[in-house]
Design a protein around this motif. Sequence first.
Motif, PDB file in Angstrom:
ATOM      1  N   ARG A 139       0.844  -1.203   0.000  1.00  0.00           N
ATOM      2  CA  ARG A 139       0.000   0.000   0.000  1.00  0.00           C
ATOM      3  C   ARG A 139       0.878   1.252   0.000  1.00  0.00           C
ATOM      4  NH1 ARG A 139      -3.645  -2.021   2.963  1.00  0.00           N
ATOM      5  NH2 ARG A 139      -2.613  -1.653   4.938  1.00  0.00           N
ATOM      6  N   ASP A 143       0.906   3.960  -3.103  1.00  0.00           N
ATOM      7  CA  ASP A 143       0.684   5.391  -2.848  1.00  0.00           C
ATOM      8  C   ASP A 143       1.852   6.218  -3.379  1.00  0.00           C
ATOM      9  OD1 ASP A 143      -1.715   4.750  -1.600  1.00  0.00           O
ATOM     10  OD2 ASP A 143      -0.936   5.044   0.442  1.00  0.00           O
ATOM     11  N   ARG A 169      -5.550  -7.391  -3.506  1.00  0.00           N
ATOM     12  CA  ARG A 169      -6.864  -6.764  -3.269  1.00  0.00           C
ATOM     13  C   ARG A 169      -6.758  -5.595  -2.292  1.00  0.00           C
ATOM     14  NH1 ARG A 169     -10.623  -9.468  -5.886  1.00  0.00           N
ATOM     15  NH2 ARG A 169     -10.585 -11.719  -5.974  1.00  0.00           N
ATOM     16  N   GLY A 172      -5.927  -2.435  -3.939  1.00  0.00           N
ATOM     17  CA  GLY A 172      -6.832  -2.001  -4.995  1.00  0.00           C
ATOM     18  C   GLY A 172      -6.608  -2.615  -6.361  1.00  0.00           C
ATOM     19  N   GLU A 174      -7.152  -5.537  -9.175  1.00  0.00           N
ATOM     20  CA  GLU A 174      -8.219  -6.475  -9.513  1.00  0.00           C
ATOM     21  C   GLU A 174      -7.685  -7.476 -10.527  1.00  0.00           C
ATOM     22  OE1 GLU A 174     -11.387  -4.064 -11.028  1.00  0.00           O
ATOM     23  OE2 GLU A 174     -11.750  -3.117  -9.085  1.00  0.00           O
ATOM     24  N   ARG A 188      -4.429  -2.191 -11.229  1.00  0.00           N
ATOM     25  CA  ARG A 188      -5.084  -1.035 -10.611  1.00  0.00           C
ATOM     26  C   ARG A 188      -4.830   0.142 -11.540  1.00  0.00           C
ATOM     27  NH1 ARG A 188      -4.975   1.433  -4.674  1.00  0.00           N
ATOM     28  NH2 ARG A 188      -5.063   3.640  -5.180  1.00  0.00           N
ATOM     29  N   ALA A 191      -7.643   6.398 -10.876  1.00  0.00           N
ATOM     30  CA  ALA A 191      -9.040   6.850 -10.877  1.00  0.00           C
ATOM     31  C   ALA A 191      -9.182   8.033 -11.823  1.00  0.00           C
ATOM     32  CB  ALA A 191      -9.453   7.259  -9.454  1.00  0.00           C
TER      33      ALA A 191
END
Length: 192
Positions: A139, A143, A169, A172, A174, A188, A191
């Motif tokens: 993570r 980031d 998972r 984030g 898939e 991932r 966004a």
Amino acid sequence: MENLGREGRATGRVEAEVIRTERLVLVPQRVEHASEMADVLSDPALHTFIGGAPATADELRSRYARMAAGPADPAESWCNWVIRLREGDGDGEEGLGQGPLTGTVQATISPSGSGLVAEIAWVVGTAFQGRGIASEAARGLVDWLEQRSVRETAAHVHPDHAASGAVARAVGLEPTDEWHDGEVRWVRREAR
């Protein structure tokens, strides 16, 4: 934060930096980490899904030296970290933690038509598994990559490796329908 090549084009070259999370410090990997990492990664069970056998300290020194030299392609970056627990008072020498090394995370970063993409991987020594270290380290890495304009992050996970799938998972990623060398590609995307 991309570097520019001779022609002024983005090369995608990214340098590993110290990454701090709540319980961990991801320290840019150095050849000097090889001896301790050989002990951390010495359990043959770690190779159940990735193949091979545990590397000796000398083999890791050689591997880490090759990694430090970087890829031949100037547009590609190899960023490698060791995972250190943040234990005790303060952050130790140079703010790099006082606890033991527990594993590694890595990212191969390269340009694509849509910007930078990263292939990531993680491994945590058997003695440190089951504590959320891999998820927290991955993570922190994801980031950090997003702060460097990485638009897509991917990892390859063996379909029978439930713990690694859980890490994917948690950050984030898939699963996709894509396979490579018996592993599923997880992705991932930034966004939008």
